[in-house]
Write a protein that holds these residues in place. Structure first.
Motif, PDB file in Angstrom:
ATOM      1  N   GLY A  96      49.071 -13.302 -10.874  1.00 50.58           N
ATOM      2  CA  GLY A  96      48.780 -13.632  -9.487  1.00 50.58           C
ATOM      3  C   GLY A  96      47.870 -14.837  -9.380  1.00 50.58           C
ATOM      4  N   THR A  97      47.997 -15.575  -8.281  1.00 56.06           N
ATOM      5  CA  THR A  97      47.120 -16.718  -8.051  1.00 56.06           C
ATOM      6  C   THR A  97      46.438 -16.597  -6.698  1.00 56.06           C
ATOM      7  N   GLY A  98      45.370 -17.383  -6.537  1.00 61.12           N
ATOM      8  CA  GLY A  98      44.641 -17.414  -5.273  1.00 61.12           C
ATOM      9  C   GLY A  98      43.320 -18.121  -5.443  1.00 61.12           C
ATOM     10  N   ARG A  99      42.420 -17.895  -4.494  1.00 59.27           N
ATOM     11  CA  ARG A  99      41.063 -18.421  -4.594  1.00 59.27           C
ATOM     12  C   ARG A  99      40.231 -17.503  -5.476  1.00 59.27           C
ATOM     13  N   ALA A 100      39.064 -17.998  -5.888  1.00 62.69           N
ATOM     14  CA  ALA A 100      38.213 -17.224  -6.789  1.00 62.69           C
ATOM     15  C   ALA A 100      37.904 -15.841  -6.231  1.00 62.69           C
ATOM     16  N   GLY A 101      37.653 -15.776  -4.917  1.00 66.51           N
ATOM     17  CA  GLY A 101      37.306 -14.508  -4.302  1.00 66.51           C
ATOM     18  C   GLY A 101      38.445 -13.513  -4.231  1.00 66.51           C
ATOM     19  N   ASP A 102      39.657 -13.964  -4.553  1.00 59.68           N
ATOM     20  CA  ASP A 102      40.828 -13.082  -4.499  1.00 59.68           C
ATOM     21  C   ASP A 102      41.088 -12.351  -5.814  1.00 59.68           C
ATOM     22  N   ARG A 103      40.316 -12.674  -6.838  1.00 63.78           N
ATOM     23  CA  ARG A 103      40.610 -12.157  -8.179  1.00 63.78           C
ATOM     24  C   ARG A 103      40.681 -10.632  -8.214  1.00 63.78           C
ATOM     25  N   GLN A 104      39.630  -9.962  -7.771  1.00 63.40           N
ATOM     26  CA  GLN A 104      39.587  -8.511  -7.915  1.00 63.40           C
ATOM     27  C   GLN A 104      40.668  -7.828  -7.102  1.00 63.40           C
ATOM     28  N   LYS A 105      40.893  -8.323  -5.880  1.00 57.90           N
ATOM     29  CA  LYS A 105      41.929  -7.712  -5.047  1.00 57.90           C
ATOM     30  C   LYS A 105      43.302  -7.874  -5.682  1.00 57.90           C
ATOM     31  N   THR A 106      43.560  -9.059  -6.239  1.00 55.44           N
ATOM     32  CA  THR A 106      44.840  -9.317  -6.899  1.00 55.44           C
ATOM     33  C   THR A 106      45.055  -8.361  -8.062  1.00 55.44           C
ATOM     34  N   LEU A 107      44.019  -8.157  -8.869  1.00 58.01           N
ATOM     35  CA  LEU A 107      44.123  -7.247 -10.005  1.00 58.01           C
ATOM     36  C   LEU A 107      44.237  -5.797  -9.536  1.00 58.01           C
ATOM     37  N   ASP A 108      43.526  -5.454  -8.453  1.00 58.43           N
ATOM     38  CA  ASP A 108      43.586  -4.087  -7.931  1.00 58.43           C
ATOM     39  C   ASP A 108      44.993  -3.731  -7.445  1.00 58.43           C
ATOM     40  N   PHE A 109      45.737  -4.730  -6.958  1.00 57.96           N
ATOM     41  CA  PHE A 109      47.103  -4.471  -6.488  1.00 57.96           C
ATOM     42  C   PHE A 109      48.129  -4.536  -7.620  1.00 57.96           C
ATOM     43  N   GLY A 110      47.676  -4.758  -8.852  1.00 54.71           N
ATOM     44  CA  GLY A 110      48.577  -4.593  -9.979  1.00 54.71           C
ATOM     45  C   GLY A 110      48.868  -5.806 -10.836  1.00 54.71           C
ATOM     46  N   ALA A 111      48.342  -6.979 -10.472  1.00 56.90           N
ATOM     47  CA  ALA A 111      48.591  -8.150 -11.321  1.00 56.90           C
ATOM     48  C   ALA A 111      47.897  -7.966 -12.666  1.00 56.90           C
ATOM     49  N   GLN A 112      48.546  -8.438 -13.725  1.00 58.01           N
ATOM     50  CA  GLN A 112      47.950  -8.318 -15.053  1.00 58.01           C
ATOM     51  C   GLN A 112      47.073  -9.504 -15.423  1.00 58.01           C
ATOM     52  N   GLU A 113      47.295 -10.627 -14.729  1.00 57.44           N
ATOM     53  CA  GLU A 113      46.455 -11.809 -14.926  1.00 57.44           C
ATOM     54  C   GLU A 113      46.186 -12.442 -13.571  1.00 57.44           C
ATOM     55  N   PHE A 114      45.133 -13.257 -13.506  1.00 58.65           N
ATOM     56  CA  PHE A 114      44.819 -13.980 -12.272  1.00 58.65           C
ATOM     57  C   PHE A 114      44.501 -15.433 -12.595  1.00 58.65           C
ATOM     58  N   VAL A 115      45.018 -16.339 -11.767  1.00 60.66           N
ATOM     59  CA  VAL A 115      44.733 -17.762 -11.900  1.00 60.66           C
ATOM     60  C   VAL A 115      44.019 -18.233 -10.631  1.00 60.66           C
ATOM     61  N   ASP A 116      42.809 -18.735 -10.793  1.00 55.77           N
ATOM     62  CA  ASP A 116      42.048 -19.317  -9.688  1.00 55.77           C
ATOM     63  C   ASP A 116      42.569 -20.741  -9.481  1.00 55.77           C
ATOM     64  N   LEU A 117      43.296 -20.974  -8.414  1.00 56.44           N
ATOM     65  CA  LEU A 117      43.944 -22.276  -8.209  1.00 56.44           C
ATOM     66  C   LEU A 117      42.951 -23.405  -7.982  1.00 56.44           C
ATOM     67  N   GLU A 118      41.720 -23.070  -7.663  1.00 50.19           N
ATOM     68  CA  GLU A 118      40.709 -24.106  -7.431  1.00 50.19           C
ATOM     69  C   GLU A 118      39.971 -24.495  -8.709  1.00 50.19           C
ATOM     70  N   ASN A 119      39.941 -23.587  -9.691  1.00 45.76           N
ATOM     71  CA  ASN A 119      39.125 -23.846 -10.881  1.00 45.76           C
ATOM     72  C   ASN A 119      39.853 -23.700 -12.212  1.00 45.76           C
ATOM     73  N   ASP A 120      40.979 -22.982 -12.228  1.00 44.30           N
ATOM     74  CA  ASP A 120      41.716 -22.786 -13.473  1.00 44.30           C
ATOM     75  C   ASP A 120      42.888 -23.763 -13.558  1.00 44.30           C
ATOM     76  N   ALA A 121      43.362 -23.992 -14.743  1.00 38.80           N
ATOM     77  CA  ALA A 121      44.525 -24.864 -14.945  1.00 38.80           C
ATOM     78  C   ALA A 121      45.799 -24.028 -14.826  1.00 38.80           C
ATOM     79  N   LEU A 122      46.575 -24.282 -13.798  1.00 33.02           N
ATOM     80  CA  LEU A 122      47.812 -23.523 -13.578  1.00 33.02           C
ATOM     81  C   LEU A 122      48.738 -23.636 -14.781  1.00 33.02           C
ATOM     82  N   GLU A 123      48.755 -24.796 -15.382  1.00 33.70           N
ATOM     83  CA  GLU A 123      49.675 -25.032 -16.498  1.00 33.70           C
ATOM     84  C   GLU A 123      49.361 -24.156 -17.712  1.00 33.70           C
TER      85      GLU A 123
END
Length: 305
Positions: A175-202
């Motif tokens: 899952g991707t989103g803003r930094a503040g979305d990390r926990q919610k994304t993982l809580d809904f079942g994503a196995q990984e999270f990418v912060d589109l503002e700070n992480d490298a999508l590639e």
């Protein structure tokens, strides 16, 4: 009846007003539904169908909102499959007056029965996000168990549905989103999270399916991550980028009674959780749909207590 209306395209959601409108009649194959709860997608204000009919004629003042849960109060001539007094939920036609109102006329085929143990607020939150996720993954994305899915906007109303269904279907979800979305994304079942503002999508590497709700540069970069034979599915318009050795498809969600049934069945048995944020009354709908801060989850307008 009371309804939210829009008359000025340039004003956006700020141009919404609460007004008195005539109650709709039930045309052939229609039902009239007493609306108990309604959903709204902010991008509706930019859709041509909000402002003109199928012949491109002005239809303002128009009533926005296309998701509803309520009770059937009247049947049009020839209408079959539903009955007066039945609890229903579904997705109304884009070119007709919508669900931010006390009553709405809708083709019966666009509705599904709402079980008695599912609250109207929950029912109104499901049609667009649930059907978009189902159709994007199953019909257009052709997702198979064991594949990997990159879900943009994974903490949003659509994204949380995509994540949960993809996991149920046996996919590995990033899952991707803003930094503040990390926990919610993982809580809904994503196995990984990418912060589109700070992480490298590639750094995600190759994926089999991209579910895009953003477009622009993120879509273009995501296309480069799709493996040979993979798919980029987007809901933001014609794809601006295509995978080198895969396919890209855009789609507009459609009402589907059988799919609505599949979605609400999963809500009842605990396989799907809703992502409802603020719940407001019809009297307070204009303010609720013009928030001054970023909201978490989907806003639902509770038309009746």
């Amino acid at each position: 009846m009371k309804a939210i209306v829009v008359t000025d395209r340039a004003a956006g959601t700020a141009g919404m007003t609460l007004a008195e409108r005539p109650e709709p009649p039930a045309a052939i194959n229609d039902v009239v539904v007493e609306v108990h709860a309604s959903g709204f997608v902010p991008t509706e204000i930019a859709w041509p169908s909000t402002w003109t009919d199928r012949a491109d004629r002005d239809r303002t003042p128009s009533i926005p909102g296309h998701e509803l849960a309520g009770v059937v109060t009247a049947l049009g001539y020839g209408t079959t499959g539903l009955s007066v007094g039945q609890r229903v939920f579904g997705l109304t036609d884009w070119h007709r007056d919508g669900t931010l109102a006390e009553f709405v006329a809708v083709e019966a085929r666009n509705l599904a029965p709402l079980p008695g143990d599912v609250d109207f607020t929950v029912g109104a939150s499901l049609p667009i996000s649930g059907l978009t996720a189902w159709q994007g993954l199953v019909e257009h994305g052709r997702l198979r168990a064991g594949q990997s899915v990159l879900v943009h906007g994974a903490a949003g109303a659509v994204g949380t549905m995509v994540t949960q269904l993809a996991r149920e279907f046996g996919a590995y979800v990033i899952g991707t989103g803003r930094a503040g979305d990390r926990q919610k994304t993982l809580d809904f079942g994503a196995q990984e999270f990418v912060d589109l503002e700070n992480d490298a999508l590639e750094d995600v590497g190759g994926v089999d399916l991209v579910f895009d709700v953003i477009g622009g540069d993120i879509q273009k970069r995501s296309a480069g991550l799709v493996r040979a034979g993979g798919m980029l599915v987007t809901i933001v318009g014609p794809p601006e980028a295509r995978p080198a050795n895969g396919l890209a498809v855009d789609f507009v969600v459609e009402a589907d009674r059988a799919q609505l049934g599949e979605i609400v069945r999963r809500v009842r048995d605990g396989r799907l959780r809703t992502n409802i944020g603020k719940v407001a009354t019809l009297d307070d709908a204009v303010a609720a749909l013009n928030p001054t801060e970023r909201l978490e989850g989907k806003t639902i307008i509770r038309v009746r207590p």
